[in-house]
Design a protein around this motif. Structure first.
Motif, PDB file in Angstrom:
ATOM      1  N   GLU A   4       0.862  -1.322   0.011  1.00 44.33           N
ATOM      2  CA  GLU A   4       0.005  -0.246  -0.087  1.00 44.33           C
ATOM      3  C   GLU A   4       0.848   1.374   0.186  1.00 44.33           C
ATOM      4  OE1 GLU A   4      -3.154   1.829   3.007  1.00 44.33           O
ATOM      5  OE2 GLU A   4      -3.242  -0.232   2.834  1.00 44.33           O
ATOM      6  N   CYS A   6       1.963   5.056   0.810  1.00 43.50           N
ATOM      7  CA  CYS A   6       1.880   5.938   1.742  1.00 43.50           C
ATOM      8  C   CYS A   6       2.252   7.486   1.351  1.00 43.50           C
ATOM      9  CB  CYS A   6       2.569   5.478   3.244  1.00 43.50           C
ATOM     10  SG  CYS A   6       4.613   5.255   2.916  1.00 43.50           S
ATOM     11  N   ILE A   7       2.215   8.448   2.582  1.00 42.64           N
ATOM     12  CA  ILE A   7       2.331   9.710   2.203  1.00 42.64           C
ATOM     13  C   ILE A   7       3.866   9.925   1.957  1.00 42.64           C
ATOM     14  CG2 ILE A   7       2.638  11.908   2.910  1.00 42.64           C
ATOM     15  CD1 ILE A   7      -0.135  11.384   4.488  1.00 42.64           C
ATOM     16  N   ASN A   8       4.672   9.108   2.606  1.00 42.36           N
ATOM     17  CA  ASN A   8       6.364   9.163   2.254  1.00 42.36           C
ATOM     18  C   ASN A   8       6.649   8.650   0.970  1.00 42.36           C
ATOM     19  OD1 ASN A   8       6.639  10.226   4.991  1.00 42.36           O
ATOM     20  ND2 ASN A   8       7.058   8.144   5.780  1.00 42.36           N
ATOM     21  N   ASP A   9       5.851   7.986   0.228  1.00 38.87           N
ATOM     22  CA  ASP A   9       6.119   7.545  -1.187  1.00 38.87           C
ATOM     23  C   ASP A   9       5.893   8.542  -2.189  1.00 38.87           C
ATOM     24  OD1 ASP A   9       6.529   4.707  -0.624  1.00 38.87           O
ATOM     25  OD2 ASP A   9       4.495   4.306  -0.317  1.00 38.87           O
ATOM     26  N   GLU A  37      -1.746  12.786  -2.083  1.00 40.99           N
ATOM     27  CA  GLU A  37      -1.936  12.688  -0.819  1.00 40.99           C
ATOM     28  C   GLU A  37      -3.663  12.264  -0.516  1.00 40.99           C
ATOM     29  OE1 GLU A  37      -1.743  14.676   3.666  1.00 40.99           O
ATOM     30  OE2 GLU A  37      -0.365  15.039   2.182  1.00 40.99           O
ATOM     31  N   THR A  41      -5.197   8.794   0.708  1.00 41.18           N
ATOM     32  CA  THR A  41      -5.478   8.725   2.106  1.00 41.18           C
ATOM     33  C   THR A  41      -7.136   8.993   2.385  1.00 41.18           C
ATOM     34  OG1 THR A  41      -5.286  11.170   2.330  1.00 41.18           O
ATOM     35  CG2 THR A  41      -3.337   9.486   2.621  1.00 41.18           C
ATOM     36  N   LYS A  45      -7.279   4.593  -2.450  1.00 39.08           N
ATOM     37  CA  LYS A  45      -6.024   4.052  -1.830  1.00 39.08           C
ATOM     38  C   LYS A  45      -5.125   3.821  -3.012  1.00 39.08           C
ATOM     39  CE  LYS A  45      -6.485   0.547   1.085  1.00 39.08           C
ATOM     40  NZ  LYS A  45      -6.282  -0.540   1.816  1.00 39.08           N
ATOM     41  N   TRP A  47      -1.214   1.779  -4.522  1.00 35.05           N
ATOM     42  CA  TRP A  47      -0.058   0.787  -4.249  1.00 35.05           C
ATOM     43  C   TRP A  47       1.081   1.193  -4.799  1.00 35.05           C
ATOM     44  CZ3 TRP A  47      -5.079   0.570  -5.204  1.00 35.05           C
ATOM     45  CH2 TRP A  47      -5.880  -0.191  -4.181  1.00 35.05           C
TER      46      TRP A  47
END
Length: 147
Positions: A4, A6-9, A37, A41, A45, A47
């Motif tokens: 999944e 995430c924001i850091n990606d 974002e 979020t 979703k 990936w």
């Protein structure tokens, strides 16, 4: 390899999005980090396909508009199954959330068009500025998955 998003990606997602050779953005500023974002979020979703800590592809489904917001792979990882795996994980998740038909748009005459046709998407008109609009129903997806 797939997990999944995430924001850091987001910085790596943006690098992948801006590295593609087809379906390029006329202005890379059109898709902001805040957009990414929101889609991963709040609206749906996402990936990422990661190899040795590097994102080489990503996909994002939008449950508000019932569409595929993004599916992109770095050019050097095309035709290696990365896009297909991201596609399948995304659609499995999407249809676990809703039975609503999902749609996407892509430019005609591209590898993406051929990819979606091969994956079982059905052309149903046009979208935006001459893009082909494709749709996938839950019934069609369950048939495609059995192949």
């Amino acid at each position: 390899m797939i997990r999944e998003a995430c924001i850091n990606d987001i910085p790596q997602i943006q690098r992948v999005r801006n590295a593609v050779k087809e379906n390029t953005l006329s202005d890379p500023g059109l898709v902001t980090d805040m957009d990414c974002e929101e889609f991963i979020t709040q609206r749906g979703k996402g990936w990422v396909y990661e190899m040795s800590g590097r994102v080489v592809g990503f996909s994002i489904a939008d449950l508000r508009e019932y569409n595929i917001w993004a599916l992109f792979v770095l050019p050097e990882f095309e035709k290696k199954g990365v896009g297909k795996q991201l596609h399948d994980v995304m659609l499995d998740w999407y249809f676990m959330q809703t039975a609503q038909t999902v749609w996407l748009g892509t430019a005609p005459g591209t590898r993406a068009e051929a990819f979606y046709r091969k994956a079982g998407w059905e052309e149903c008109g046009t979208h935006g500025k001459g893009e082909i609009r494709f749709e996938m129903t839950i019934a069609k997806w369950s048939l495609v998955k059995r192949r």
